[in-house]
Design a protein around this motif. Structure first.
Motif, PDB file in Angstrom:
ATOM      1  N   CYS A 174       0.821  -1.198   0.000  1.00  0.00           N
ATOM      2  CA  CYS A 174       0.000   0.000   0.000  1.00  0.00           C
ATOM      3  C   CYS A 174       0.862   1.257   0.000  1.00  0.00           C
ATOM      4  CB  CYS A 174      -0.947   0.009   1.196  1.00  0.00           C
ATOM      5  SG  CYS A 174      -2.257   1.206   0.937  1.00  0.00           S
ATOM      6  N   ASN A 229      -0.412   4.177   0.668  1.00  0.00           N
ATOM      7  CA  ASN A 229      -1.013   5.134   1.598  1.00  0.00           C
ATOM      8  C   ASN A 229      -0.514   4.896   3.014  1.00  0.00           C
ATOM      9  OD1 ASN A 229      -2.604   6.369  -0.414  1.00  0.00           O
ATOM     10  ND2 ASN A 229      -3.931   4.571  -0.378  1.00  0.00           N
ATOM     11  N   CYS A 281      -2.523   5.385   6.076  1.00  0.00           N
ATOM     12  CA  CYS A 281      -3.664   5.620   6.979  1.00  0.00           C
ATOM     13  C   CYS A 281      -3.239   5.256   8.398  1.00  0.00           C
ATOM     14  CB  CYS A 281      -4.845   4.759   6.544  1.00  0.00           C
ATOM     15  SG  CYS A 281      -5.166   4.844   4.776  1.00  0.00           S
ATOM     16  N   TYR A 294      -4.567   4.307  10.978  1.00  0.00           N
ATOM     17  CA  TYR A 294      -5.282   3.252  11.715  1.00  0.00           C
ATOM     18  C   TYR A 294      -5.036   1.852  11.170  1.00  0.00           C
ATOM     19  CZ  TYR A 294      -8.036   4.653   7.699  1.00  0.00           C
ATOM     20  OH  TYR A 294      -8.407   4.998   6.425  1.00  0.00           O
ATOM     21  N   CYS A 295      -4.337   1.728  10.039  1.00  0.00           N
ATOM     22  CA  CYS A 295      -4.313   0.448   9.317  1.00  0.00           C
ATOM     23  C   CYS A 295      -2.940  -0.212   9.380  1.00  0.00           C
ATOM     24  CB  CYS A 295      -4.697   0.674   7.858  1.00  0.00           C
ATOM     25  SG  CYS A 295      -4.680  -0.833   6.878  1.00  0.00           S
ATOM     26  N   PHE A 355      -1.691  -2.060   7.266  1.00  0.00           N
ATOM     27  CA  PHE A 355      -1.060  -2.107   5.934  1.00  0.00           C
ATOM     28  C   PHE A 355      -0.400  -0.789   5.550  1.00  0.00           C
ATOM     29  CE2 PHE A 355      -4.294  -5.453   4.181  1.00  0.00           C
ATOM     30  CZ  PHE A 355      -3.727  -6.408   4.995  1.00  0.00           C
ATOM     31  N   ARG A 356      -0.480   0.210   6.402  1.00  0.00           N
ATOM     32  CA  ARG A 356       0.015   1.544   6.034  1.00  0.00           C
ATOM     33  C   ARG A 356       1.498   1.484   5.689  1.00  0.00           C
ATOM     34  NH1 ARG A 356       0.322   0.759  11.142  1.00  0.00           N
ATOM     35  NH2 ARG A 356       1.980   1.732  12.365  1.00  0.00           N
ATOM     36  N   GLY A 381      -4.830  -3.615  -1.115  1.00  0.00           N
ATOM     37  CA  GLY A 381      -4.235  -2.341  -0.743  1.00  0.00           C
ATOM     38  C   GLY A 381      -4.187  -1.465  -2.004  1.00  0.00           C
ATOM     39  N   LYS A 385      -4.677   8.621  -0.933  1.00  0.00           N
ATOM     40  CA  LYS A 385      -5.854   8.555  -0.062  1.00  0.00           C
ATOM     41  C   LYS A 385      -6.114   9.882   0.646  1.00  0.00           C
ATOM     42  CE  LYS A 385      -8.347   5.434   2.909  1.00  0.00           C
ATOM     43  NZ  LYS A 385      -8.453   4.023   3.254  1.00  0.00           N
TER      44      LYS A 385
HETATM   45 FE1  SF4 Z   1      -5.222   2.735   4.011  1.00  0.00          FE
HETATM   46 FE2  SF4 Z   1      -6.455   0.770   2.603  1.00  0.00          FE
HETATM   47 FE3  SF4 Z   1      -3.787   1.075   2.510  1.00  0.00          FE
HETATM   48 FE4  SF4 Z   1      -4.920   0.226   4.774  1.00  0.00          FE
HETATM   49  S1  SF4 Z   1      -4.928  -0.844   2.817  1.00  0.00           S
HETATM   50  S2  SF4 Z   1      -3.268   1.760   4.556  1.00  0.00           S
HETATM   51  S3  SF4 Z   1      -6.868   1.333   4.727  1.00  0.00           S
HETATM   52  S4  SF4 Z   1      -5.350   2.528   1.798  1.00  0.00           S
END
Ligand code: SF4
Ligand code: SAM
Length: 476
Positions: A98, A100, A102, A104-105, A107-108, A144, A215
């Motif tokens: 990913c 991005n 984020c 909270y995630c 995977f960030r 992601g 994002k």
């Molecule tokens: Fe953000 Fe989706 Fe990437 Fe998680 S998988 S970091 S929610 S964009």
């Protein structure tokens, strides 16, 4: 690493979320008198969607007796519109790279602990076969956001899922695409395209999504499903991640989003999701906004009353007791037997045990780890028909057509029979002996309840074909 292509925002994109207006509406609506609250409950029971300002009145009601009336009405409304079937699905994580970040995630991009990879097409087939062996017919594939996961990759992954066996509907949860991208994905015959706005509150959105990432663009995401519609995808899933900001504001955002779709496209969203934040690797939450269980139950009931024709999804992020509760007054779709580790479904998963553990914690922790068979048994115990139906989109009942069917109550005439026959398939092919006995008794009860003699005859014939002639995938 190749880069994501530059964005081309749609000239028709509109920001229909006015934070100050929503806050003011919520404040004005606090403590409305009981007569008004009851009028709105009656309107909802008449299956009329509530305007955001009306939803605010329900959100502002702190009277416990009136709240109980809302729960009872939500239960009744759900029974009228959806009957007692619960649709089952499983998520399939395809790739966790990913770009991005984020906050909270798991995977960030800044989470160095996460093991990054994606399933190759052959590995997808392996996962699908493991899911099918358990009895799943409907999957949602999750990605992601990464240049490696372009629309062609997504479409190939979806084709691999369909090609691996008997999965009948593949939904998608992924980052928003441009119109050309959606068209490519649509070609692979997807069901719902799901995008969660995460938070509708602009300032919070900017805090949790790095503005230098794709994002970080609030409008690109808010307009994401309208571009999907423009590309011909009329089956859309919206959602908010509860726990980033005030839960009442997010409910207003969801209801405003649904109303906007209705106004602009003539259809509402097919589903609404309302995940609550779960612990994830290296993630710290601001406890200020975490949604308590009692608030969560209220928000489900209020959403049910506000958008009568939108399916509601509660995933295995929630613990078993909460999922069992919200089924009765709101939720119509759940996942079961869920594993969110990449490669986690195959009996001999393709990650090592150590990797699996890390991957398990990589996005977030699951709250409900019951197997599909356990869940099916539990649903029957609670009086529901577990449904594996995928008929609507295969029969073209999506978008506007779906609304036409749903509004006059056709769902019960079509969906209950389809739920019964797909449940029968599950009992014949996948159920444990105890669940099979339980399920056959449930099917006998449900067939006895069908009022229309023509429909009853068709269902009885189909059950006979499934049980004794090996027929499968019969649907109305
Ligand atoms: Fe953000 Fe989706 Fe990437 Fe998680 S998988 S970091 S929610 S964009
Ligand atoms: N990357 C895509 C995107 O962001 O739209 C889709 C995949 S993302 C894995 C799917 C959803 O998981 C996100 O939209 C977000 O709402 C949810 N999610 C992320 N972190 C979470 C957490 N810690 N707890 C619960 N849900 C979470």
């Amino acid at each position: 690493m190749s880069k994501l292509p530059a964005l081309e925002p749609s000239p028709t994109a509109e920001d229909f979320i006015d934070d100050a207006a929503i806050e003011a509406t919520l404040t004005r609506a606090r403590g409305a008198d009981a007569t008004w609250v009851r009028e709105l409950i009656a309107k909802a029971l008449d299956k009329q969607p509530l305007a955001p300002a009306e939803t605010a009145v329900l959100l502002g009601c702190e009277d416990k007796d009136l709240q109980q009336e809302m729960f009872a009405a939500a239960r009744q409304l759900k029974e009228t519109v959806y009957g007692n079937r619960i649709v089952l699905f499983a998520p399939l994580y395809i790739g966790n790279k990913c770009v991005n970040d984020c906050t909270y995630c798991g995977f960030r991009s800044s989470n160095d602990e996460a093991i990054r990879r994606e399933l190759e097409q052959a590995q997808i087939a392996q996962q699908v076969q493991a899911l099918e062996a358990k009895g799943h017919k409907r999957l949602i594939v999750v990605f992601g956001e990464h240049p490696d996961y372009d629309p062609h990759f997504m479409a190939d992954s979806i084709r691999s899922v369909y090609g691996a066996g008997d999965i009948r509907r593949v939904n998608v949860n992924a980052a928003p695409l441009d119109v050309a991208g959606y068209k490519i994905v649509k070609e692979a015959k997807i069901g719902t395209f799901q995008i969660f706005q995460e938070t509708y509150h602009h300032q919070t959105y900017a805090q949790v999504h790095n503005p230098r990432t794709r994002k970080g663009d609030y409008m690109w995401r808010l307009d994401g499903l309208s571009r999907a519609f423009e590309a011909g995808i009329d089956d859309m899933g919206i959602g908010a991640l509860f726990g980033l900001y005030d839960w009442k504001f997010e409910v207003m955002g969801l209801v405003s989003h649904a109303a906007y779709f209705m106004k602009r496209h003539g259809v509402g969203p097919h589903t609404i999701s309302f995940p609550r934040l779960k612990p994830a690797q290296g993630v710290n939450f601001d406890p200020k906004w975490l949604v308590k269980d009692e608030e969560f139950l209220r928000l489900v009931a209020i959403l049910r009353l506000s958008v009568p024709y939108t399916g509601m999804i509660c995933t295995a992020r929630e613990p078993a007791h909460i999922r069992d509760t919200v089924l009765s007054f709101g939720v119509s779709q759940i996942d079961a037997g869920t594993n969110i580790a990449l490669g986690g479904y195959a009996e001999q998963g393709d990650a090592t045990v150590v990797e699996q553990k890390k991957l398990d914690s990589a996005q977030f922790a699951l709250g409900d780890t019951r197997s599909l068979d356990e869940m099916v048994g539990k649903l029957v115990d609670q009086g529901y028909i577990p449904s594996f139906c995928t008929s609507c989109y295969r029969q073209g009942r999506t978008g506007e057509v779906f609304m036409e069917y749903a509004i006059p109550g056709f769902i019960q005439k079509l969906c209950t029979p389809n739920a019964i026959t797909t449940f029968q398939e599950y009992l014949c092919d996948h159920a444990s002996p105890a669940v099979r006995v339980q399920g056959e008794a449930k099917i006998a009860d449900e067939v006895a309840k069908i009022a229309d003699p023509g429909v009853k005859k068709v269902v009885q014939e189909r059950l006979h074909q499934i049980r004794h002639q090996g027929k499968r995938d019969l649907y109305l």
